[in-house]
Design an enzyme around this catalytic site. Structure first.
Site, PDB file in Angstrom:
ATOM      1  N   PHE A 134      -6.739  30.671 -45.528  1.00 30.35           N
ATOM      2  CA  PHE A 134      -6.898  29.535 -46.284  1.00 30.35           C
ATOM      3  C   PHE A 134      -7.831  28.475 -45.589  1.00 30.35           C
ATOM      4  O   PHE A 134      -7.696  28.018 -44.809  1.00 30.35           O
ATOM      5  CB  PHE A 134      -5.509  28.893 -46.723  1.00 30.35           C
ATOM      6  CG  PHE A 134      -5.991  27.679 -47.664  1.00 30.35           C
ATOM      7  CD1 PHE A 134      -6.032  28.134 -49.004  1.00 30.35           C
ATOM      8  CD2 PHE A 134      -6.002  26.368 -47.519  1.00 30.35           C
ATOM      9  CE1 PHE A 134      -6.553  27.131 -50.081  1.00 30.35           C
ATOM     10  CE2 PHE A 134      -6.261  25.388 -48.280  1.00 30.35           C
ATOM     11  CZ  PHE A 134      -6.556  25.899 -49.590  1.00 30.35           C
TER      12      PHE A 134
ATOM     13  N   ASP B 153     -10.364  26.839 -37.397  1.00 30.67           N
ATOM     14  CA  ASP B 153      -9.960  25.768 -38.281  1.00 30.67           C
ATOM     15  C   ASP B 153      -8.664  25.189 -37.877  1.00 30.67           C
ATOM     16  O   ASP B 153      -7.619  26.170 -38.132  1.00 30.67           O
ATOM     17  CB  ASP B 153      -9.904  26.717 -39.802  1.00 30.67           C
ATOM     18  CG  ASP B 153      -9.511  25.724 -41.008  1.00 30.67           C
ATOM     19  OD1 ASP B 153      -8.829  24.587 -40.620  1.00 30.67           O
ATOM     20  OD2 ASP B 153      -9.547  26.212 -42.120  1.00 30.67           O
TER      21      ASP B 153
ATOM     22  N   LYS C 222      -5.878  17.336 -42.157  1.00 30.46           N
ATOM     23  CA  LYS C 222      -4.270  17.017 -42.492  1.00 30.46           C
ATOM     24  C   LYS C 222      -3.796  15.580 -41.470  1.00 30.46           C
ATOM     25  O   LYS C 222      -3.443  14.617 -42.153  1.00 30.46           O
ATOM     26  CB  LYS C 222      -3.520  18.188 -42.495  1.00 30.46           C
ATOM     27  CG  LYS C 222      -3.843  19.067 -43.806  1.00 30.46           C
ATOM     28  CD  LYS C 222      -2.903  20.167 -43.826  1.00 30.46           C
ATOM     29  CE  LYS C 222      -3.181  20.934 -45.235  1.00 30.46           C
ATOM     30  NZ  LYS C 222      -3.933  21.903 -45.414  1.00 30.46           N
TER      31      LYS C 222
END
Ligand SMILES: *Cc1c(COP(=O)(O)O)cnc(C)c1O
Length: 396
Positions: free
Chosen positions: A137, A222, A251
């Site tokens: 993702f 990532d 995040k």
């Protein structure tokens, strides 16, 4: 009608249905505790999807944000401000290698920047495709989505203009076959987050680095979910001591304020020329102030060590539970998935909420736990004590 029922009705009428109707309406939080619109109290073991690392309403963030918003909230990229410089300097020092930072407002935007950076660099060197992993993702905007390995969310929006090839995650041989000297870049999560908190076999990241080095391919890590302390080190790639060429963060970086970063290591720090990329809100002073408060607090309060300690407590506690619905637990630090023997994660999430705990049905058979780093041993014990009953109820 409860306050939640009323809000859920208004939500459904006014907001797009892409999230479905969320199961609770949160109004307030403090540390690892949140309250909903009907006054129910929960222990928050999901932390806004691994975002609220310092917990809710942490005084350091409240102070930094309040002060900044009352001083100057926005400059755009037409003018520089000191907070963005401090934050970039701080990130560089935590990484410990030379590089430069581009600040954005979300994870997907960090990966868009990485995508453009890698593609520009690769194209100039005659390279014509990218490699990513199955079930990965990387975000919801078109570039990041083109890199996302979960076909069910990618395919409805294709085709995409750039050739992205997907290999099974954790499979070194497959990566080796896919990455030729025509490959511009490899995008990897150090542990796959949305796929179910799935760590790769030991040595995979090191092998990926070697494969990229052998072919002159750019390695992008990532760390939007794994970075900023979530696994007990500042960055998850530090467990294997693998140096990326490009690193993306978001995040946990802002502790709840929207901010992300794309970091170019070494020469990749200078791969964008003037005018190549931009973001009006990226690195705005308020989000930068929040991020600086997050990084300083993690450092000053020794929270990385706490992540390791509490993570071990959580895992050994789950390991000790013997229940037919529990298969195991995986992950690192305060980033775990309880793996189930049956596709009952939604039922576990619902039963947990009833019992006063917010957890996340991440996959049909995996429940994600990503509590704030300030979660106390007593709060973890409370979840562990309640878990057998939650699993009982979910299994019915
Ligand atoms: C959440 C996530 C993203 C996307 O971040 P957004 O802020 O939702 O755009 C990208 N990559 C990984 C690994 C993520 O976990």
């Amino acid at each position: 009608m409860t306050a939640y029922d009323e809000l859920a009705q208004r939500f459904d009428a006014a907001l797009m249905p892409n999230y479905g109707t969320p199961p609770a309406a949160l109004v307030r939080g403090e540390g690892a505790t949140v309250w909903d619109a009907d006054g129910n109290q929960y222990l928050d073991f999901i932390g806004g999807i691994a975002v609220t690392s310092l917990g809710h309403a942490h005084p350091a963030i409240v102070e930094a944000v309040s002060k900044q918003v009352a001083t100057i909230a926005h400059t755009s990229n037409l003018f520089l401000h000191e907070r963005e410089i401090e934050l970039a300097e701080k990130l560089k020092s935590l990484l410990g290698y030379e590089g430069k930072v581009f600040l954005v407002s979300s994870g997907t935007e960090a990966n868009e920047a990485a995508f453009k950076l890698v593609w520009k660099h690769g194209k100039a060197n005659g390279r014509n495709f990218l490699v990513s992993t199955e079930n990965s993702f990387h975000g919801r905007t078109m570039g990041a989505l083109a890199l996302t390995g979960k076909a069910s969310i990618r395919e409805p929006f294709g085709p995409y203009g750039i050739d992205v090839r997907f290999v099974p995650y954790g499979d070194t041989d497959a990566l080796k076959s896919a990455v030729t000297d025509e490959c511009a870049g490899v995008f990897l999560e150090p542990t796959q987050g949305e796929a179910g908190v799935v760590p790769p076999p030991a040595g995979y990241l090191t092998a990926s680095r070697e494969i990229c080095d052998a072919t002159g391919t750019t390695l992008v890590l990532d760390e939007i979910q794994s970075g900023i302390g979530r696994t007990g080190t500042w960055f998850a790639h530090q467990h294997e001591n693998v140096k990326p060429d490009v690193l993306t963060l978001a995040k946990g970086l802002g502790g709840g304020m929207p901010i992300g970063a794309c970091i170019g290591v070494g020469p990749f720090g200078d791969a964008f020329a003037k005018g190549d990329h931009g973001s009006t809100f990226g690195g705005n002073p308020v989000s930068c102030a929040a991020a600086l408060a997050v990084l300083d607090t993690i450092e000053n309060e020794g929270l990385l060590a706490k992540v390791v300690e509490r993570g071990d407590q959580l895992t050994s506690g789950i390991d000790a539970i013997d229940h037919p619905l529990k298969k195991g637990v995986r992950g690192r630090g305060l980033w775990r998935a309880i793996v189930l023997t049956d596709a009952k994660a939604p039922q576990v999430q619902a039963a947990a909420q009833q019992a006063g705990f917010l957890v996340n049905a991440l996959q049909p058979d995996a429940v994600r736990l990503a509590p704030p780093f300030v979660v106390t041993p007593e709060q973890i014990q409370a979840l562990l004590d309640a878990l057998p009953g939650i699993l009982d109820q979910a299994g019915e």
